[in-house]
Motif scaffolding. Structure first.
Motif, short mmCIF file in Angstrom:
data_model
loop_
_atom_site.label_atom_id
_atom_site.label_comp_id
_atom_site.label_asym_id
_atom_site.label_seq_id
_atom_site.Cartn_x
_atom_site.Cartn_y
_atom_site.Cartn_z
N GLU A 1 0.83 -1.21 0.00
CA GLU A 1 0.00 0.00 0.00
C GLU A 1 0.87 1.26 0.00
OE1 GLU A 1 -2.48 0.48 3.44
OE2 GLU A 1 -3.74 1.94 2.43
N ALA A 2 1.96 1.23 0.76
CA ALA A 2 2.86 2.38 0.81
C ALA A 2 3.45 2.67 -0.57
CB ALA A 2 3.98 2.13 1.83
N GLN A 3 3.84 1.62 -1.28
CA GLN A 3 4.40 1.81 -2.62
C GLN A 3 3.37 2.40 -3.58
OE1 GLN A 3 7.64 1.72 -3.22
NE2 GLN A 3 7.79 1.21 -1.05
N ARG A 4 2.12 1.90 -3.48
CA ARG A 4 1.04 2.45 -4.33
C ARG A 4 0.80 3.93 -3.99
NH1 ARG A 4 -1.28 -2.54 -3.13
NH2 ARG A 4 -2.61 -1.60 -1.55
N ASN A 5 0.79 4.25 -2.70
CA ASN A 5 0.57 5.62 -2.28
C ASN A 5 1.68 6.54 -2.79
OD1 ASN A 5 -1.84 5.10 -0.95
ND2 ASN A 5 -0.87 4.84 1.03
N LEU A 6 2.93 6.10 -2.64
CA LEU A 6 4.05 6.91 -3.11
C LEU A 6 3.99 7.11 -4.62
CD1 LEU A 6 6.97 5.54 -0.91
CD2 LEU A 6 5.93 7.82 -0.80
N ALA A 7 3.65 6.05 -5.35
CA ALA A 7 3.55 6.15 -6.80
C ALA A 7 2.47 7.13 -7.22
CB ALA A 7 3.27 4.76 -7.40
N ALA A 8 1.44 7.28 -6.39
CA ALA A 8 0.35 8.20 -6.68
C ALA A 8 0.62 9.60 -6.11
CB ALA A 8 -0.96 7.66 -6.11
N GLY A 9 1.82 9.80 -5.52
CA GLY A 9 2.18 11.10 -4.99
C GLY A 9 1.62 11.39 -3.61
N ARG A 10 1.20 10.33 -2.91
CA ARG A 10 0.66 10.50 -1.56
C ARG A 10 1.67 10.05 -0.53
NH1 ARG A 10 -3.85 7.98 -4.29
NH2 ARG A 10 -3.23 6.00 -3.36
N LYS A 11 1.41 10.38 0.72
CA LYS A 11 2.24 9.90 1.82
C LYS A 11 2.14 8.37 1.85
CE LYS A 11 3.57 13.83 3.59
NZ LYS A 11 4.96 14.22 3.63
N PRO A 12 3.16 7.67 2.32
CA PRO A 12 3.17 6.21 2.24
C PRO A 12 2.13 5.51 3.12
CG PRO A 12 5.12 6.99 3.40
CD PRO A 12 4.41 8.20 2.84
N TYR A 13 1.73 6.14 4.20
CA TYR A 13 0.74 5.51 5.08
C TYR A 13 0.00 6.59 5.85
CZ TYR A 13 4.29 6.33 8.66
OH TYR A 13 5.20 6.92 9.48
N ASP A 14 -1.10 6.18 6.45
CA ASP A 14 -1.95 7.07 7.21
C ASP A 14 -1.48 7.09 8.66
OD1 ASP A 14 -5.59 7.22 7.59
OD2 ASP A 14 -4.01 8.42 8.47
N THR A 15 -1.24 8.27 9.20
CA THR A 15 -0.75 8.35 10.58
C THR A 15 -1.81 7.95 11.59
OG1 THR A 15 -1.23 10.72 10.71
CG2 THR A 15 1.03 10.06 10.09
N VAL A 16 -3.09 7.91 11.19
CA VAL A 16 -4.13 7.43 12.11
C VAL A 16 -3.85 5.97 12.47
CG1 VAL A 16 -6.60 6.89 12.35
CG2 VAL A 16 -5.89 9.07 11.34
N ALA A 17 -3.49 5.17 11.46
CA ALA A 17 -3.16 3.76 11.70
C ALA A 17 -1.92 3.65 12.58
CB ALA A 17 -2.95 3.03 10.38
N ALA A 18 -0.94 4.50 12.35
CA ALA A 18 0.27 4.48 13.17
C ALA A 18 -0.06 4.82 14.62
CB ALA A 18 1.31 5.46 12.61
N ARG A 19 -0.90 5.81 14.83
CA ARG A 19 -1.30 6.20 16.19
C ARG A 19 -2.01 5.04 16.89
NH1 ARG A 19 -1.66 11.79 17.46
NH2 ARG A 19 -1.00 13.10 15.73
N GLU A 20 -2.91 4.38 16.18
CA GLU A 20 -3.64 3.25 16.76
C GLU A 20 -2.67 2.14 17.15
OE1 GLU A 20 -7.80 4.00 14.29
OE2 GLU A 20 -6.57 2.26 13.81
N TRP A 21 -1.73 1.82 16.26
CA TRP A 21 -0.77 0.77 16.55
C TRP A 21 0.10 1.15 17.76
CZ3 TRP A 21 4.57 0.43 16.62
CH2 TRP A 21 5.08 -0.87 16.72
N LEU A 22 0.56 2.39 17.80
CA LEU A 22 1.38 2.84 18.93
C LEU A 22 0.61 2.70 20.24
CD1 LEU A 22 2.94 5.98 17.24
CD2 LEU A 22 4.23 4.00 18.07
N GLN A 23 -0.66 3.07 20.23
CA GLN A 23 -1.48 2.93 21.43
C GLN A 23 -1.61 1.47 21.83
OE1 GLN A 23 -5.02 5.08 20.18
NE2 GLN A 23 -4.54 6.75 21.59
#
Length: 141
Positions: free
Chosen positions: A80-102
């Motif tokens: 998903e990160a590679q697809r996002n980067l190829a489309a000019g977007r950030k590699p991942y959503d920080t909401v998911a990162a926040r949830e995982w960190l919690q």
């Protein structure tokens, strides 16, 4: 002294009291979103969506296959990160990162952007490109 965490309505920036609203998740055009809203804005959104929801078919969230490991999740996130980067977007959503960190019990400030040190923990765990990674578009001069 303890930190006080207060959610803020993403539409108008007003503080959301503990019993006055919360996070609303929704999907549209294959993407998933989350927004913090006061009760009044939640009701407004519900009224706007009501005619569409009334005609729509509810789709069950796909079940996670039994035995899926963190490695499999990492592969999905990396693709998903590679697809996002190829489309000019950030590699991942920080909401998911926040949830995982919690979920991991990692204490971080929930207000404002997610700090780089916390993004890096998430990136290292799943083998993701840096959040600050973005396609470099040459400038025309």
């Amino acid at each position: 002294m303890a930190d006080v965490v207060m959610k803020v309505d993403d539409l108008d920036g007003t503080p959301i009291p503990p019993d006055g609203g919360g996070s609303v998740s929704f999907g549209f055009l294959g993407r998933h979103f989350e927004i913090d809203l006061s009760n009044a804005h939640e009701e407004e959104l519900a009224k706007l969506l009501a005619p569409y929801i009334e005609k729509a078919r509810e789709v069950a969230t796909p079940a996670v296959p039994l035995g899926e490991t963190d490695r499999a999740r990492a592969q999905l996130l990396q693709a998903e990160a590679q697809r996002n980067l190829a489309a000019g977007r950030k590699p991942y959503d920080t909401v998911a990162a926040r949830e995982w960190l919690q979920e991991q019990g990692i204490d971080f400030n929930q207000m404002g952007p997610l700090k780089k040190e916390f993004r890096e923990i998430y990136e290292r765990h799943y083998g993701l490109p840096a959040y600050d990674t973005a396609p470099q578009h040459p400038t025309k001069g």
